[in-house]
Scaffold this active site. Structure first.
Site: not given
Length: 360
Positions: A218, A110, A162
């Site tokens: 994406d 993707d 993260k």
């Protein structure tokens, strides 16, 4: 050269479009997502593409057999019987990937970007280690796993998931090139390349990062699909402006298939793609939308930030906005308002949808 593309997922984030076709065959700017990738690979000298398939593999196989002939390359299917994660498919396709000692590409299905495949080959051969990851810069690194690497050499030191304090704004873009030796690290079982294989490679000094210079997205969910469309159209404006449609009523970057019919007094753009066999009647306003093959927009409809799936019909004086997505063969009756509606295939909408929701 060879390339392995990971196309086995269900594409749940891109529903309702992926209820009709597997995600790699969803039309992005009038061409299946997968075809954007395969054509860029062929341009860079790849002559054998391996697809790691599971969901709707028959449909993928049929489409890619046609493309195999058209592009003059070899396309193989590697069938997963169970989900193998992002590394397991490499082990499954090991025999195909080791037919010679050349490095090979691996891609997530993707990703849409200015594919830097030729630069990747040069960079990978220059450092001579097992793996190269293409990284891209993001505005909000705290949402992602980031890559920390030496600026000069590109050698990856570590990965941070993260981060709450700034350590890097470069993330893994889902494009890789590997030497065959990497396959000795991967067993035939469900494995994450990002969490299990890459950290070990980095620790041994075998993994390098190359920064992507162009756009990247994406496009696995509708909001990002539309953002990616805008980026792609801007890239077309810079590289192939002759592909874009110009004329009265067209604003900014608009891609129109030659078989589409556009009525009088329309206002189309910026950032619109109109697919094959689409009919746009008089007085229609479209901005930041994708209208897929065989759809019809009836007169005076108004669409913004929406995706109209294949063979759908939008009635007169309809207003659609806020990432409304119509699946295949949806009918929206006249004079309705759709705000963030997600409509499953083959539905008929007869009342307005004032708040975002899924219509089943």
């Amino acid at each position: 050269m060879k390339a392995l593309i990971l196309v086995g997922g269900y594409g749940t984030r891109l529903r309702p479009l992926t209820l009709s076709v597997p995600k790699p065959l969803v039309d992005f700017c009038n061409k299946p997502i997968l075809l954007h990738q395969v054509e860029a690979l062929v341009k860079a000298g790849v002559n054998h593409v391996i697809l790691a398939v599971s969901y709707m593999s028959d449909m993928l196989e049929k489409e890619m057999k046609e493309q195999e002939k058209r592009l003059g390359i070899r396309i193989s299917m590697s069938h997963e019987k169970e989900p193998l994660g992002t590394a397991g498919p490499l082990a499954l396709a090991r025999e195909l990937l080791t037919e010679n000692s050349d490095p090979f590409f691996v891609l997530n299905s993707d990703v849409i970007c200015d594919f830097p495949f030729e630069e990747m080959v040069r960079f990978h051969k220059h450092h001579g280690k097992e793996g190269t990851i293409v990284v891209t810069k993001v505005e909000e690194p705290s949402k992602y796993g980031v890559v920390v690497y030496e600026a000069e050499s590109g050698q990856i030191q570590r990965f941070v998931e993260k981060p709450q304090v700034f350590v890097s704004n470069k993330i893994n873009s889902g494009l890789y090139i590997f030497s065959p030796a990497v396959l000795d690290r991967i067993q035939l079982r469900p494995t994450s390349i990002e969490k299990e294989i890459f950290p070990a490679m980095a620790q041994e000094g075998q993994l390098f990062a190359m920064e992507l210079q162009g756009f990247w997205m994406d496009i696995g969910q509708p909001k990002d699909f539309l953002t990616g469309m805008c980026m792609y159209l801007q890239s077309v404006r810079q590289k192939h402006p002759e592909w874009l449609h110009v004329g009265p009523g067209f604003i900014g970057n608009v891609l129109v298939d030659p078989t589409a019919k556009i009525g009088q007094n329309c206002s189309i753009g910026p950032n619109v793609t109109i697919g094959p066999g689409v009919t746009v009647e008089d007085g229609v306003r479209i901005k930041r939308c994708t209208i897929m093959k065989g759809s019809r927009l009836h007169s005076h409809s108004w669409l913004e930030s929406s995706i109209v799936g294949w063979s759908s019909s939008v009635g007169q004086w309809v207003r659609m906005e806020n990432v409304t997505v119509l699946g295949e063969d949806v009918i929206v009756n006249d004079e309705l308002y759709l705000n963030g509606a997600n409509v499953l295939p083959h539905k008929c909408i007869s009342e307005s949808v004032p708040e975002p929701r899924i219509i089943m």
